[in-house]
Write an enzyme that holds these catalytic residues in place. Structure first.
Site, PDB file in Angstrom:
ATOM      1  N   ASP A  61      11.535  -1.540 -12.443  1.00  0.00           N
ATOM      2  CA  ASP A  61      11.968  -2.330 -11.996  1.00  0.00           C
ATOM      3  C   ASP A  61      12.605  -3.819 -11.212  1.00  0.00           C
ATOM      4  O   ASP A  61      13.407  -3.613 -10.709  1.00  0.00           O
ATOM      5  CB  ASP A  61      10.186  -3.911 -12.170  1.00  0.00           C
ATOM      6  CG  ASP A  61       9.175  -2.358 -11.046  1.00  0.00           C
ATOM      7  OD1 ASP A  61       9.566  -2.014 -10.355  1.00  0.00           O
ATOM      8  OD2 ASP A  61       7.850  -2.791 -11.810  1.00  0.00           O
ATOM      9  N   GLU A  86       9.347  -9.119  -7.257  1.00  0.00           N
ATOM     10  CA  GLU A  86       8.063  -9.233  -8.169  1.00  0.00           C
ATOM     11  C   GLU A  86       8.154  -9.934  -9.273  1.00  0.00           C
ATOM     12  O   GLU A  86       7.242 -10.195  -9.797  1.00  0.00           O
ATOM     13  CB  GLU A  86       7.321  -8.160  -7.888  1.00  0.00           C
ATOM     14  CG  GLU A  86       6.212  -7.820  -8.548  1.00  0.00           C
ATOM     15  CD  GLU A  86       5.386  -6.558  -8.996  1.00  0.00           C
ATOM     16  OE1 GLU A  86       4.195  -6.683  -8.847  1.00  0.00           O
ATOM     17  OE2 GLU A  86       5.943  -5.231  -7.865  1.00  0.00           O
ATOM     18  N   ASP A 163      10.214  -5.021  -3.493  1.00  0.00           N
ATOM     19  CA  ASP A 163       9.138  -4.100  -4.037  1.00  0.00           C
ATOM     20  C   ASP A 163      10.469  -2.998  -4.877  1.00  0.00           C
ATOM     21  O   ASP A 163      10.340  -2.105  -4.196  1.00  0.00           O
ATOM     22  CB  ASP A 163       7.896  -3.549  -4.024  1.00  0.00           C
ATOM     23  CG  ASP A 163       6.833  -2.939  -4.714  1.00  0.00           C
ATOM     24  OD1 ASP A 163       7.525  -2.814  -5.980  1.00  0.00           O
ATOM     25  OD2 ASP A 163       5.847  -3.292  -4.335  1.00  0.00           O
ATOM     26  N   ILE A 165      10.185  -0.321  -7.487  1.00  0.00           N
ATOM     27  CA  ILE A 165       9.382   1.176  -7.631  1.00  0.00           C
ATOM     28  C   ILE A 165       7.421  -0.093  -7.147  1.00  0.00           C
ATOM     29  O   ILE A 165       7.219  -0.502  -8.137  1.00  0.00           O
ATOM     30  CB  ILE A 165       9.596   1.240  -9.353  1.00  0.00           C
ATOM     31  CG1 ILE A 165      11.119   1.401  -9.665  1.00  0.00           C
ATOM     32  CG2 ILE A 165       8.237   2.344  -9.027  1.00  0.00           C
ATOM     33  CD1 ILE A 165      11.244   1.624 -11.236  1.00  0.00           C
ATOM     34  N   ASP A 166       7.448   0.999  -5.616  1.00  0.00           N
ATOM     35  CA  ASP A 166       5.850   0.577  -5.352  1.00  0.00           C
ATOM     36  C   ASP A 166       5.257   1.635  -6.410  1.00  0.00           C
ATOM     37  O   ASP A 166       5.795   3.214  -6.491  1.00  0.00           O
ATOM     38  CB  ASP A 166       5.769   0.682  -4.237  1.00  0.00           C
ATOM     39  CG  ASP A 166       4.609   0.426  -3.787  1.00  0.00           C
ATOM     40  OD1 ASP A 166       3.738  -0.636  -4.121  1.00  0.00           O
ATOM     41  OD2 ASP A 166       4.027   1.112  -3.046  1.00  0.00           O
ATOM     42  N   THR A 168       3.765   2.087  -9.644  1.00  0.00           N
ATOM     43  CA  THR A 168       4.384   2.735 -10.856  1.00  0.00           C
ATOM     44  C   THR A 168       3.372   3.149 -11.468  1.00  0.00           C
ATOM     45  O   THR A 168       4.265   4.183 -12.579  1.00  0.00           O
ATOM     46  CB  THR A 168       3.993   0.924 -11.353  1.00  0.00           C
ATOM     47  OG1 THR A 168       3.561   0.622 -11.652  1.00  0.00           O
ATOM     48  CG2 THR A 168       6.016   0.129 -10.529  1.00  0.00           C
ATOM     49  N   ASP A 307       5.379  -6.032  -0.898  1.00  0.00           N
ATOM     50  CA  ASP A 307       4.939  -4.570  -0.992  1.00  0.00           C
ATOM     51  C   ASP A 307       4.344  -4.547   1.069  1.00  0.00           C
ATOM     52  O   ASP A 307       5.172  -3.396   1.621  1.00  0.00           O
ATOM     53  CB  ASP A 307       2.874  -4.244  -0.559  1.00  0.00           C
ATOM     54  CG  ASP A 307       2.588  -4.355  -2.270  1.00  0.00           C
ATOM     55  OD1 ASP A 307       3.656  -3.777  -2.806  1.00  0.00           O
ATOM     56  OD2 ASP A 307       2.110  -5.487  -2.864  1.00  0.00           O
TER      57      ASP A 307
END
Length: 374
Positions: A61, A86, A163, A165-166, A168, A307
């Site tokens: 991330d 994030e 974001d 890697i939404d 995960t 997000d």
């Protein structure tokens, strides 16, 4: 104010290429044996900190986040300090040394930084550094024509939420399960998205969004290419590549988290909706964008600005919106999410009131009235 004194690059094109580079990094993490072994390793208790104080998925991330910051900030210096994400870039390696993940001037410098965290995994560090510094230009017939952005666009007034890697958990497990609705998965790599959203700093309104699915199209076993979606909603320009037909005008479909409150689901049932349950906030919002569902609702405050910023910008370009669930129900009117930067001590990064994402705002009035029923 432009990105520089000469002619600036196209910000939308830059973000699309950044999303594809992020997708490449995420795919490398799953195709490289060393990286995959780190990715799926379960760590708990004392063992969790044996190597470094963030698990590997956080490193993936952070690397994607810092790569996007490096690329966009280099081309648009006026935006450099307003690129938000994030993750913290700070790690502690197994020797107890503090290491800050940063993209270096060249591949060797970045690899050296990653090796300081991934002690004993130099090959993996070099593979990641190679992806970070590779020149990427995403091309697909589905991408559509990238419009020129207005010359008067004030880059100093633009911020970005990333974001990297939404979903995960789906990214790590890779297991796919399908819903009862063709094309909509409940779990798996299809639920993974890269989200890059641009907002106006003075109004908090999202204006440019890019959503990529790194595992959008399976080419062969363990080989994937990206699906890419974008939208622009500026006063002088509205454009997108999301011309999808609705699934069936005679059916209403909502998409939810599997933990959604039963009383809320019942109210949707009363309005004639069918349900799909799926992972990933970005993925569920994307199903609204692609016209596969009519509404995505989450009553809990478990999503964050990173997000929703990108999907909301795309939905605005389509005439849709992402609303504050609790405020909209209480006021009985559509109240969109905004992205104003507030006191860092507050919980302003969280969408505390929950969310409602719709492509057709005409459905909102009926929904809000029903959701207000006690």
């Amino acid at each position: 104010m432009s990105a520089d004194e000469g002619s600036e690059p196209n910000l939308l094109r830059v973000l699309i290429n950044c999303a594809e580079k992020a997708a490449n990094i995420s795919r490398t993490c799953r195709s490289n044996e060393e990286l995959l072994a780190l990715l799926v390793q379960e760590k708990s208790g004392v063992e969790a900190n044996a190597r470094f104080d963030h698990d590997f998925k956080t490193l993936a991330d952070v690397l994607i986040q810092e790569t996007i910051k490096h690329e966009v900030g280099g081309l648009f210096p006026a935006m450099q300090e307003s690129i938000l994400g994030e993750e913290s870039p700070n790690f502690t390696n197994k020797l107890g040394e503090s290491v800050t993940i940063a993209v270096g001037a060249d591949e060797q410098e970045t690899a050296a930084c990653l090796e300081a965290v991934l002690s004993g995994y130099e090959g993996a560090a070099r593979a990641l550094a190679s992806d970070v510094h590779r020149v990427v230009t995403f091309a697909s017939e589905k991408l559509g024509e990238i419009p020129d952005l207005p010359e008067e666009l004030d880059y100093a007034n633009l911020g970005i939420w990333i974001d990297p890697i939404d979903a995960t958990a789906e990214y790590i497990s890779g297991d796919t399960m399908f819903t009862d609705f063709p094309g909509i998965t409940s779990t798996g790599l299809d639920c993974v998205t890269v989200l890059i959203g641009v907002y106006e700093r003075d109004t908090g309104v999202p204006v440019i969004g890019v959503v990529a699915q790194p595992f959008g199209e399976k080419l062969e076993e363990n080989v994937y290419s990206s699906s890419m979606f974008w939208g622009v909603c500026l006063p002088a320009l509205q454009a997108h590549n999301c011309n999808f037909e609705a699934r069936d005008e005679n059916r209403r479909l909502g998409i939810f988290s599997s933990s959604e409150q039963s009383d809320i689901l019942q109210r949707f049932l009363d309005l004639g909706y069918e349900f799909a349950f799926s992972a990933g906030a970005g993925h569920k919002a994307l199903k609204v964008i692609t016209h596969e569902v009519d509404v995505y609702l989450l009553s809990k405050g478990s999503t964050f600005k990173w997000d929703t910023c990108a999907p909301q910008a795309i939905l605005r370009a389509l005439g849709g919106q992402v609303l504050d669930y609790a405020a909209s129900v209480a006021e009985q009117k559509a109240l969109p999410l905004t992205y104003l930067v507030e006191d860092s001590d507050s919980d302003w990064k969280r969408n505390a009131g929950g969310i409602i994402a719709v492509r057709n705002v005409d459905v909102v009035e009926e929904l809000l009235a029903k959701l207000a029923d006690q």
